[in-house]
Enzyme design. Sequence first.
Site, mmCIF file in Angstrom:
data_model
loop_
_atom_site.group_PDB
_atom_site.id
_atom_site.type_symbol
_atom_site.label_atom_id
_atom_site.label_comp_id
_atom_site.label_asym_id
_atom_site.label_seq_id
_atom_site.Cartn_x
_atom_site.Cartn_y
_atom_site.Cartn_z
ATOM 1 N N ASN A 1 -42.918 -31.709 -75.715
ATOM 2 C CA ASN A 1 -42.957 -32.637 -76.846
ATOM 3 C C ASN A 1 -41.519 -32.947 -77.250
ATOM 4 O O ASN A 1 -40.850 -32.106 -77.842
ATOM 5 C CB ASN A 1 -43.735 -31.974 -77.999
ATOM 6 C CG ASN A 1 -43.692 -32.804 -79.265
ATOM 7 O OD1 ASN A 1 -43.331 -33.980 -79.250
ATOM 8 N ND2 ASN A 1 -44.070 -32.180 -80.382
ATOM 9 N N TRP A 2 -41.090 -34.153 -76.921
ATOM 10 C CA TRP A 2 -39.687 -34.511 -77.183
ATOM 11 C C TRP A 2 -39.438 -34.963 -78.616
ATOM 12 O O TRP A 2 -38.305 -35.245 -78.988
ATOM 13 C CB TRP A 2 -39.236 -35.599 -76.199
ATOM 14 C CG TRP A 2 -39.156 -35.129 -74.785
ATOM 15 C CD1 TRP A 2 -39.329 -33.841 -74.335
ATOM 16 C CD2 TRP A 2 -38.881 -35.922 -73.625
ATOM 17 N NE1 TRP A 2 -39.181 -33.798 -72.962
ATOM 18 C CE2 TRP A 2 -38.905 -35.064 -72.504
ATOM 19 C CE3 TRP A 2 -38.623 -37.280 -73.422
ATOM 20 C CZ2 TRP A 2 -38.669 -35.509 -71.211
ATOM 21 C CZ3 TRP A 2 -38.393 -37.735 -72.126
ATOM 22 C CH2 TRP A 2 -38.419 -36.858 -71.041
ATOM 23 N N LYS A 3 -40.502 -35.128 -79.366
ATOM 24 C CA LYS A 3 -40.365 -35.533 -80.787
ATOM 25 C C LYS A 3 -39.507 -36.794 -80.888
ATOM 26 O O LYS A 3 -39.604 -37.666 -80.030
ATOM 27 C CB LYS A 3 -39.825 -34.366 -81.609
ATOM 28 C CG LYS A 3 -40.622 -33.078 -81.351
ATOM 29 C CD LYS A 3 -40.309 -31.958 -82.278
ATOM 30 C CE LYS A 3 -41.182 -30.754 -81.905
ATOM 31 N NZ LYS A 3 -41.038 -29.637 -82.812
ATOM 32 N N HIS B 1 -50.207 -32.801 -84.621
ATOM 33 C CA HIS B 1 -49.056 -31.899 -84.568
ATOM 34 C C HIS B 1 -48.674 -31.505 -85.996
ATOM 35 O O HIS B 1 -48.789 -32.308 -86.919
ATOM 36 C CB HIS B 1 -47.874 -32.582 -83.869
ATOM 37 C CG HIS B 1 -46.733 -31.635 -83.638
ATOM 38 N ND1 HIS B 1 -45.798 -31.363 -84.614
ATOM 39 C CD2 HIS B 1 -46.402 -30.877 -82.569
ATOM 40 C CE1 HIS B 1 -44.936 -30.468 -84.124
ATOM 41 N NE2 HIS B 1 -45.286 -30.160 -82.886
ATOM 42 N N GLU C 1 -45.992 -31.316 -87.517
ATOM 43 C CA GLU C 1 -45.031 -32.200 -88.203
ATOM 44 C C GLU C 1 -45.731 -33.453 -88.728
ATOM 45 O O GLU C 1 -45.339 -33.990 -89.767
ATOM 46 C CB GLU C 1 -43.864 -32.545 -87.257
ATOM 47 C CG GLU C 1 -42.911 -31.361 -87.134
ATOM 48 C CD GLU C 1 -42.204 -31.246 -85.796
ATOM 49 O OE1 GLU C 1 -42.136 -32.240 -85.058
ATOM 50 O OE2 GLU C 1 -41.731 -30.135 -85.479
ATOM 51 N N GLU D 1 -50.184 -23.669 -82.451
ATOM 52 C CA GLU D 1 -48.764 -23.657 -82.789
ATOM 53 C C GLU D 1 -48.589 -23.136 -84.208
ATOM 54 O O GLU D 1 -48.770 -23.890 -85.175
ATOM 55 C CB GLU D 1 -48.189 -25.072 -82.705
ATOM 56 C CG GLU D 1 -48.259 -25.681 -81.332
ATOM 57 C CD GLU D 1 -47.185 -26.752 -81.144
ATOM 58 O OE1 GLU D 1 -46.367 -26.609 -80.228
ATOM 59 O OE2 GLU D 1 -47.159 -27.709 -81.937
ATOM 60 N N GLY E 1 -39.601 -24.533 -83.930
ATOM 61 C CA GLY E 1 -38.196 -24.883 -84.150
ATOM 62 C C GLY E 1 -37.409 -23.823 -84.905
ATOM 63 O O GLY E 1 -36.279 -24.048 -85.336
ATOM 64 N N SER F 1 -41.263 -22.279 -80.330
ATOM 65 C CA SER F 1 -40.098 -21.580 -79.788
ATOM 66 C C SER F 1 -40.335 -20.954 -78.412
ATOM 67 O O SER F 1 -39.873 -19.851 -78.133
ATOM 68 C CB SER F 1 -39.591 -20.528 -80.787
ATOM 69 O OG SER F 1 -39.162 -21.165 -81.984
HETATM 70 P P1 PGA Z 1 -40.342 -25.817 -80.513
HETATM 71 O O1 PGA Z 1 -41.449 -26.935 -80.890
HETATM 72 O O2 PGA Z 1 -40.602 -25.404 -79.098
HETATM 73 O O3 PGA Z 1 -39.021 -26.519 -80.682
HETATM 74 O O4 PGA Z 1 -40.525 -24.692 -81.461
HETATM 75 C C1 PGA Z 1 -42.761 -26.810 -80.466
HETATM 76 C C2 PGA Z 1 -43.567 -27.995 -80.938
HETATM 77 O O5 PGA Z 1 -43.334 -28.467 -82.044
HETATM 78 O O6 PGA Z 1 -44.456 -28.487 -80.221
#
Ligand code: PGA
Length: 267
Positions: free
Chosen positions: A9-11, A110, A112, A181, A187, A227
């Site tokens: 997931n490159w966001k 997700h 976020e 998650e 993150g 992470s």
């Molecule tokens: P991260 O993000 O690996 O940077 O913790 C995971 C995600 O949000 O899918």
Amino acid sequence: MRKKLYAGNWKMNKGVSETEEFLRDFWSKFTDKESSDLDAEYVVFPQAATISDVKRLWREEGENRCDTLGIVSFYWGVQNMHWETNGAFTGELAPSLVRELGCRYVLAGHSERRQYFNESNESAAKRAVAAHENGMRAILCVGESLEQRESGKMFEVLDAQCKAMTDLSSSMPEGFVLAYEPVWAIGTGKTATSDQAQEVHKHLRDYFTKAWGERDANRLRILYGGSVKPNNSKDLMSQPDIDGVLVGGASLDPNSFFEIAGNAKEC
Ligand code: PGA
């Protein structure tokens, strides 16, 4: 047997040229068959506006190359998609467009999106169902915050997130994927231990066994995200109910994304 899935997931990262650079580099790594996990699916979630370039590059270079290298299972998807066919929904993506862009996967819910854009359990599930209705596959994300975990509400929160999906779908849509998650691990550099993750994955599979029956639940792939790095992917993927990983930060670098998979190849 559930096929392993490595998702990146490159966001809100990488423009067109960075995306192309990543893909060429990433595909070229599979020449080293010793350190490649060839028995798996790979999917990247770039920013939506770059996806027609991903599709073009795949047609021009990737497809052929990956075929000869043996990784035929390379896909891409969008980070979010609306459930309506089209209409007045400024800023959203229509399922027909996403399909036309060659996307196989759609991320839904997700954390976020939930945290910053008020995504609810219901709207996340609607997006997931729409992916399947339009010939694609959803990766529905669920997860608890630290506060919810510490106050003993974790399973209740996760069940409510899953219930929104099972309320809309009485059996598993073909190829549906779930991603666990924990919000506190995204993150932050704090990964759930493999035992903590396995405990939740097992709980989630049990939830879907009750809702959809054993056959579907046994086929359901549950990814862990939060992470994930090259040094913890093997440990996580060794757990019986962890079928893949959803990687944020470490998927931006082709080396680390490749290593995450390569390190878990024996799992
Ligand atoms: P991260 O993000 O690996 O940077 O913790 C995971 C995600 O949000 O899918």
